[in-house]
Scaffold this motif. Sequence first.
Motif, PDB file in Angstrom:
ATOM      1  N   ASP A  39       0.836  -1.198   0.000  1.00 47.14           N
ATOM      2  CA  ASP A  39       0.000   0.000   0.000  1.00 47.14           C
ATOM      3  C   ASP A  39       0.874   1.252   0.000  1.00 47.14           C
ATOM      4  OD1 ASP A  39      -2.189  -1.676   0.191  1.00 47.14           O
ATOM      5  OD2 ASP A  39      -2.796  -1.000   2.196  1.00 47.14           O
ATOM      6  N   GLY A  40       0.408   2.281  -0.699  1.00 45.83           N
ATOM      7  CA  GLY A  40       1.072   3.574  -0.650  1.00 45.83           C
ATOM      8  C   GLY A  40       1.105   4.071   0.789  1.00 45.83           C
ATOM      9  N   GLY A  41       2.181   4.710   1.151  1.00 48.51           N
ATOM     10  CA  GLY A  41       2.301   5.233   2.503  1.00 48.51           C
ATOM     11  C   GLY A  41       2.892   4.247   3.500  1.00 48.51           C
ATOM     12  N   SER A  47      -1.764   0.907   6.715  1.00 46.56           N
ATOM     13  CA  SER A  47      -1.259   0.423   5.422  1.00 46.56           C
ATOM     14  C   SER A  47      -0.941  -1.062   5.524  1.00 46.56           C
ATOM     15  CB  SER A  47      -0.029   1.223   4.979  1.00 46.56           C
ATOM     16  OG  SER A  47       1.038   1.061   5.884  1.00 46.56           O
TER      17      SER A  47
END
Length: 146
Positions: A39-41, A47
């Motif tokens: 996941d981004g982040g 995430s």
Amino acid sequence: MITVSRHCDASPEAVWAVVADGWTYAAWVVGASRIRAVDGGWPARGSRIHHSVGSWPLVLSDETEVTRVEPGRLVRLQAKTRPFGEAFVELEVEPDGDGSRLTMREDATHGPARFLPHPLRQLALAPRNAETLHRLALIAEGHERD
């Protein structure tokens, strides 16, 4: 709670750089065979890393979610390998002389493993997590030398 700890010659920043790159997860987490998505982040709270465990053809796909993070110092995860269960995993990185002290805490939270007596869980998890920290240290030390 099963706890293992070790010294690493890399700085806490170098260790955290490896932890913060979710795509390296299968390179240092014993049992993870591949990463399908990050996941981004990552590693922000909430995430996830979408991973697989096992060897072909016996591969299970699941995810690990960040439940708490103190950037540069601590990440707490809920690791899933269903149908076998879920585990609480915490990785702490602290300064230790010219390097870092890596501490990993883990225990089963769901599934059949939580019913095993603590000494049996310790027998299974302590060597696995010691190897996980060894791999993490090697990668961080290698990156710091580059």
